[in-house]
Write an enzyme that holds these catalytic residues in place. Structure first.
Site, PDB file in Angstrom:
ATOM      1  N   MET A  95       0.693  -1.562   0.093  1.00  0.00           N
ATOM      2  CA  MET A  95       0.341   0.294  -0.296  1.00  0.00           C
ATOM      3  C   MET A  95       0.777   1.408  -0.077  1.00  0.00           C
ATOM      4  SD  MET A  95      -2.997  -1.130   0.006  1.00  0.00           S
ATOM      5  CE  MET A  95      -3.991   0.232  -0.107  1.00  0.00           C
ATOM      6  N   ASN A 112       3.249  -5.650 -10.506  1.00  0.00           N
ATOM      7  CA  ASN A 112       2.017  -5.753  -9.395  1.00  0.00           C
ATOM      8  C   ASN A 112       0.911  -6.230  -9.945  1.00  0.00           C
ATOM      9  OD1 ASN A 112       0.533  -3.910  -7.506  1.00  0.00           O
ATOM     10  ND2 ASN A 112       0.310  -2.789  -8.808  1.00  0.00           N
ATOM     11  N   HIS A 114      -3.094  -5.163  -9.437  1.00  0.00           N
ATOM     12  CA  HIS A 114      -4.461  -4.524  -9.551  1.00  0.00           C
ATOM     13  C   HIS A 114      -6.336  -4.828  -9.864  1.00  0.00           C
ATOM     14  CE1 HIS A 114      -5.371  -0.505  -9.454  1.00  0.00           C
ATOM     15  NE2 HIS A 114      -6.787  -0.771 -10.293  1.00  0.00           N
TER      16      HIS A 114
HETATM   17  C1  GRF Z   1      -5.585  -7.775  -3.824  1.00  0.00           C
HETATM   18  O1  GRF Z   1      -6.672  -7.687  -4.656  1.00  0.00           O
HETATM   19  C2  GRF Z   1      -3.918  -7.213  -5.194  1.00  0.00           C
HETATM   20  O2  GRF Z   1      -4.931  -7.056  -6.152  1.00  0.00           O
HETATM   21  C3  GRF Z   1      -4.616  -5.822  -4.430  1.00  0.00           C
HETATM   22  O3  GRF Z   1      -4.135  -6.103  -3.173  1.00  0.00           O
HETATM   23  C4  GRF Z   1      -5.337  -7.318  -3.023  1.00  0.00           C
HETATM   24  C5  GRF Z   1      -4.092  -7.618  -2.472  1.00  0.00           C
HETATM   25  O4  GRF Z   1      -4.875  -8.734  -1.668  1.00  0.00           O
HETATM   26  N1  GRF Z   1      -3.433  -4.674  -5.186  1.00  0.00           N
HETATM   27  P1  GRF Z   1      -3.807  -9.982  -0.611  1.00  0.00           P
HETATM   28  O5  GRF Z   1      -2.986  -9.376   0.447  1.00  0.00           O
HETATM   29  O6  GRF Z   1      -2.439 -10.886  -1.512  1.00  0.00           O
HETATM   30  O7  GRF Z   1      -4.561 -10.600  -0.277  1.00  0.00           O
END
Ligand code: GRF
Length: 192
Positions: A95, A112, A114
């Site tokens: 994040m 990444n 998304h």
């Molecule tokens: C996922 O939906 C990804 O696409 C986004 O953040 C979320 C992460 O989920 N960037 P996790 O921590 O891998 O369960």
């Protein structure tokens, strides 16, 4: 991009901030015969990232960097990555927005995942926005990371149908399932 594969597996660091389901999925993939990657490090900006438990579970090194000062955090991350000879970075629910300077140091070597069909819905709350706009489909994208948020070259995408009964929670669950198929497939596409 410089060829990273050969007989040796590509040494990866996965960056997370949350649940880490993509991380867990990538770790499992990395243990398969066909995997071109080895996950050597798990990096987070927060101790509260649940996904950090997979470091202990799968015996992978983890390190948490304090982002109170972004410049210092990135500097320390770069030192750490170099020390461990990391070749490639996978962001998975990380994040923090990495600076242009950091990205330059790993040019073409950061991807990444998304939760939308980019270029639609860059940034946060992607599922809410797709539902609100009455889109018939949403999905997920693996893309290269550049200095511009969620705008780098797309590696691969998977589509998910939006139904009349959907809300953002239901949709997020179905998209996440597809993410777990997409991330390994994208990595295979990059390195094979
Ligand atoms: C996922 O939906 C990804 O696409 C986004 O953040 C979320 C992460 O989920 N960037 P996790 O921590 O891998 O369960």
């Amino acid at each position: 991009m410089e060829k990273l594969t050969g007989l040796k597996k590509v040494k990866i660091a996965v960056f997370i901030s949350g649940t880490g389901s993509n991380l867990k999925n990538l770790i499992k993939f990395s243990k398969t015969k066909k995997s071109p990657i080895l996950i050597d490090l798990i990096i987070s900006n927060t101790f509260s990232a649940k996904g950090l438990m997979y470091a202990d579970l799968f015996n992978i090194k983890k390190k948490i960097f304090n982002f109170k000062n972004n410049i210092t955090a990135e500097k320390n991350i770069l030192i750490f990555l170099n020390k461990h000879k990391i070749n490639f970075i996978c962001l998975a629910g990380f994040m923090k927005i990495l600076s242009k300077g950091f990205i330059k140091k790993f040019k073409g070597k950061i991807i990444n995942i998304h939760p939308s069909l980019l270029p639609k819905y860059k940034g946060l709350n992607t599922h809410e926005r797709a539902i609100k706009n009455n889109d018939a489909f949403t999905g997920c994208t693996v893309h290269y990371v550049t200095g511009k948020l969620d705008s780098g070259k797309i590696v691969m995408q998977r589509k998910v149908k939006i139904t009349a009964k959907d809300n953002s929670i239901l949709l997020a669950k179905r998209v996440l399932k597809e993410e777990h198929k997409l991330y390994p497939a994208a990595i295979l596409k990059i390195f094979n």
